[in-house]
Motif scaffolding. Structure first.
Motif, short mmCIF file in Angstrom:
data_model
loop_
_atom_site.label_atom_id
_atom_site.label_comp_id
_atom_site.label_asym_id
_atom_site.label_seq_id
_atom_site.Cartn_x
_atom_site.Cartn_y
_atom_site.Cartn_z
N LYS A 109 5.93 -7.24 -9.33
CA LYS A 109 5.84 -7.60 -8.06
C LYS A 109 4.39 -7.98 -7.70
O LYS A 109 4.28 -8.28 -6.49
N SER A 110 3.41 -7.65 -8.40
CA SER A 110 2.25 -7.78 -8.07
C SER A 110 1.48 -7.81 -9.30
O SER A 110 1.55 -7.79 -10.30
N PHE A 290 -3.75 0.96 -8.69
CA PHE A 290 -2.84 0.23 -7.70
C PHE A 290 -3.38 0.67 -6.17
O PHE A 290 -4.33 1.68 -6.11
N ASP A 291 -3.06 -0.25 -5.21
CA ASP A 291 -3.45 0.00 -4.14
C ASP A 291 -2.30 -0.22 -3.05
O ASP A 291 -1.09 -0.64 -3.57
N GLU A 292 -2.56 -0.35 -1.58
CA GLU A 292 -1.42 -0.53 -0.83
C GLU A 292 -0.79 -1.84 -0.96
O GLU A 292 0.56 -2.09 -0.71
N GLY A 293 -1.51 -2.69 -1.48
CA GLY A 293 -0.86 -4.27 -1.49
C GLY A 293 0.19 -4.21 -2.72
O GLY A 293 0.93 -5.17 -2.81
N ASP A 294 0.34 -3.22 -3.62
CA ASP A 294 1.13 -3.14 -4.64
C ASP A 294 2.76 -2.48 -4.32
O ASP A 294 3.45 -2.20 -4.98
N VAL A 295 2.70 -1.82 -2.84
CA VAL A 295 3.91 -1.18 -2.68
C VAL A 295 4.80 -1.87 -2.59
O VAL A 295 5.03 -3.15 -1.87
N VAL A 296 6.03 -1.62 -3.02
CA VAL A 296 7.05 -2.54 -3.19
C VAL A 296 8.63 -1.64 -2.32
O VAL A 296 9.56 -2.15 -2.74
#
Length: 365
Positions: A109-110, A290-296
Motif C-alpha cells: 500500500k506504499s 518505514f515512516d508515518e506515511g506507510d501507516v495502513v
C-alpha cells in the motif's frame, strides 16, 4: 499539453468511490482529468500526461485478461504508482500474481512496502523498522506463507521477545506454549487471517509452523526455514547477535521492530539499535525504514504517530538548549577574565605620567 483518450467498457470502476482514484491521480501526477461522455481529457506536462495515459491503458489490459481488483488493491497500487515514477499499474498487478498468500490477496500500500517485499525476495536477511501499523509483521508473515506454499522452505519459525509493554503480568499459568502465546498473538492473528484455521492448527501440530521463544534458540541452526523475529526492539544485544547467527542453508530471516517503543527494563540498550549500526554495511542483507506515511491502520494512527514524532523532536531540541546554557554561562566569565587580563597588560606596558613629563629643572638644563 492536452490529450483525449477513448472510454473503454467498465472504465468507471477505475474511478473509485466518489472518484477518489481520479483525485489521487490528479494530485499524484500533477494533471487534470476531465470526464466527458465519450472521452477522457488529460491535461498537464507531457510526461505526466503520458504516465496517466499508461495507467488507463494498463487498466484496460488487466481487465481484458480477467484480473479482478479487490479489497482496495487498486487504490493501493495507484498510491504506490504516484509515489514511484518507475512503477506501472501492470507491473504492480503482475508482481502480486506471482506471490501466493493463502486465501488473501496482499498488495503493498506504499512504495516502502513494495521495497520491503522486494527486499525479502532478493535478500536472505531483511530488517523492517518503523512505527506501528506500517505492515512490517503482516507482510513478513505473508511472504513466509508464500515461500512455504511455493515449497521454497519447509517450515516457518516465529519468534518474539517475552517483554511486557510497561507492566508486569507475573507468572502465567499453563505449559510453556500457554505462557508465550499472549506475546505472540499478533503473529497468530496474521496467520489465521491468511490461512484456514484448520490448516494453521495442523501446521502448528506438525511443527511446520513453529513458535520459538527467542530465549531458547541458542545452539540451533535453522535450515530450510523462513524465520521472523517480531518486536526486535525488545531484544538485548546478546539476544540479537544470537538470533542473526542462527541462519542456516536455504533460509530467510526477517527482523521487524519499532525503535520508538522499547520496553526493555533498566534502560538496557536495544539489540535492534545496535544491529542497525553494526550491520549497516554488511553485504547480503537489507534495511527497510518505514515512516508515518506507510501507516495502513485507521487514519488517526498516522496522525498520532506524526504527533509523537514531532513531540520527540521538540523535546530533543529543548534538551539541546538546556545543555548549551551552562556552556554559555561558563564562557561569559572566561571572556570577562580575558578582557580584564588584556586591560591589565595594556596598563602595565603603557609609560607612566611621571616618565612622560620631565621635571622643570631637567627641562631648563
Amino acid at each position: 499539453m492536452k490529450k483525449s483518450i477513448g472510454v473503454s467498457p467498465n472504465i468507471e470502476t477505475l474511478f473509485g468511490t466518489r472518484d477518489e482514484n481520479v483525485r489521487l491521480l490528479e494530485d499524484g501526477l500533477n494533471i487534470t482529468i476531465n470526464l466527458r461522455s465519450n472521452a477522457i481529457e488529460l491535461e498537464g506536462a507531457a510526461k505526466d500526461v503520458a504516465r496517466a495515459e499508461q495507467v488507463f491503458a494498463d487498466y484496460e489490459t488487466l481487465q481484458r485478461s480477467g484480473h479482478a481488483f479487490s479489497n482496495g488493491d487498486l487504490n493501493s497500487m495507484l498510491r504506490v504508482l504516484t509515489s514511484d515514477p518507475n512503477s506501472t499499474l501492470r507491473g504492480l498487478a503482475d508482481a502480486g500474481r506471482q506471490r501466493s498468500f493463502g486465501r488473501r490477496t496482499v498488495q503493498p500500500k506504499s512504495s516502502n512496502q513494495r521495497r520491503y517485499l522486494e527486499a525479502i525476495e532478493k535478500h536472505d536477511m531483511v530488517f523492517g523498522i518503523g512505527p506501528a501499523g506500517t505492515g512490517k509483521t503482516y507482510l513478513a508473515v505473508a511472504m513466509a506463507i508464500s515461500a512455504l506454499a511455493a515449497k521454497r522452505v519447509n517450515r516457518i519459525i516465529l519468534a518474539r521477545p517475552a517483554v511486557e509493554a510497561g507492566e508486569r503480568l507475573g507468572f502465567l499459568p499453563g505449559t510453556l506454549q500457554d505462557k508465550i502465546d499472549p506475546y505472540l498473538r499478533p503473529l497468530y492473528d496474521a496467520l489465521y487471517d491468511m490461512l484456514d484455521p484448520e490448516k494453521v492448527d495442523r501446521y502448528l501440530e506438525k511443527n511446520v509452523i513453529e513458535i520459538a521463544p527467542i530465549a531458547f534458540m541458542r545452539g540451533r541452526t535453522l535450515n530450510d526455514s523462513f524465520v521472523i523475529l517480531d518486536e526486535a526492539q525488545n531484544t538485548t544485544s546478546e539476544q540479537m547477535k544470537m538470533f542473526v547467527t542462527r541462519l542456516g542453508f536455504n533460509s530467510k530471516a526477517v527482523i521487524t521492530g519499532d525503535i520508538t517503543q522499547i520496553d526493555l527494563p533498566n534502560a538496557r540498550r536495544s539489540g535492534l539499535l545496535e544491529a542497525m549500526e553494526v550491520l549497516k554495511n554488511v553485504n547480503g542483507l537489507a534495511f527497510t525504514i518505514f515512516d508515518e506515511g506507510d501507516v495502513v491502520r485507521h487514519h488517526l494512527v498516522q496522525r498520532i504517530v506524526r504527533a509523537y514524532d514531532e513531540h520527540k523532536t521538540r523535546v530533543a531540541e529543548q534538551q539541546m538548549l538546556l545543555l548549551a546554557e551552562p556552556k554559555n554561562l561558563e564562557a561569559a566569565p572566561a571572556g570577562e577574565k580575558q578582557a580584564s587580563a588584556a586591560a591589565n597588560a595594556a596598563a602595565a606596558s603603557a609609560p607612566s605620567a611621571s616618565e612622560d613629563k620631565a621635571s622643570p629643572a631637567e627641562a631648563k638644563g
